[in-house]
Design an enzyme around this catalytic site. Sequence first.
Site, PDB file in Angstrom:
ATOM      1  N   CYS A   1      -8.288  -5.804   2.276  1.00 61.35           N
ATOM      2  CA  CYS A   1      -9.157  -6.325   1.225  1.00 61.35           C
ATOM      3  C   CYS A   1     -10.250  -7.171   1.895  1.00 61.35           C
ATOM      4  O   CYS A   1     -10.162  -7.474   3.086  1.00 61.35           O
ATOM      5  CB  CYS A   1      -8.344  -7.168   0.237  1.00 61.35           C
TER       6      CYS A   1
ATOM      7  N   GLU B   1      -1.775  -8.989   6.469  1.00 61.57           N
ATOM      8  CA  GLU B   1      -2.716  -9.261   7.553  1.00 61.57           C
ATOM      9  C   GLU B   1      -2.849 -10.756   7.807  1.00 61.57           C
ATOM     10  O   GLU B   1      -2.894 -11.203   8.963  1.00 61.57           O
ATOM     11  CB  GLU B   1      -4.116  -8.712   7.219  1.00 61.57           C
TER      12      GLU B   1
ATOM     13  N   HIS C   1      -1.044 -12.223   2.191  1.00 62.73           N
ATOM     14  CA  HIS C   1      -1.134 -10.794   2.496  1.00 62.73           C
ATOM     15  C   HIS C   1      -0.562 -10.547   3.885  1.00 62.73           C
ATOM     16  O   HIS C   1      -0.542 -11.450   4.734  1.00 62.73           O
ATOM     17  CB  HIS C   1      -2.584 -10.337   2.473  1.00 62.73           C
TER      18      HIS C   1
ATOM     19  N   CYS D   1      -8.890 -10.302   3.816  1.00 65.70           N
ATOM     20  CA  CYS D   1      -8.208 -10.004   5.076  1.00 65.70           C
ATOM     21  C   CYS D   1      -9.181  -9.494   6.133  1.00 65.70           C
ATOM     22  O   CYS D   1      -9.040  -9.804   7.317  1.00 65.70           O
ATOM     23  CB  CYS D   1      -7.085  -9.006   4.836  1.00 65.70           C
TER      24      CYS D   1
END
Length: 167
Positions: A87, A58, A56, A90
């Site tokens: 999410c 992040e 992801h 993260c």
Amino acid sequence: MKRRTREEKFMDEAIKSAQKGLSEGEVPIGAVIVYQDKVVARGYNRRAKLQLASAHAEMMAIDRACKKFHSWRLPEGCELFVTLEPCPMCMGASLNARVDKLYFGAYEQKGRSLTSALAESNLLNHKTEVVGGVSEEKCSALLTEFFSSMRQKQKEEKERKKAEENA
């Protein structure tokens, strides 16, 4: 002309990262880590390219910042700017890395992020301040356009296959 805030300036940097991901066929989510008013790390979604569930935006930015600072614990004052509400994975990584403040643009529409609940939970003896809705329209538009385009391509592909079957 309206003057951009500091937060909008750094969110624009996260949007640039999201656009880089978009150019590579990824879901356009971007993130930057800011320390002492400078971008020190960038990330964008790379799940499709790397075939990693954890790739992801992040996570990529946090990992790069940790490498830059030679520590899993980021220095006090680090901030994370991300185009979409994080999410749980993260958000957990943000807490674990000791991000002091997290800014996000678009809200997760399906309400699955738990961002505020995790930020306030004090699970890791650290709290991260969370501010949502920074440049929300820009961030939301980028995602909406991507998913509309993706659905249109899927529809065209389905119609093409149907036409081939009927030919």
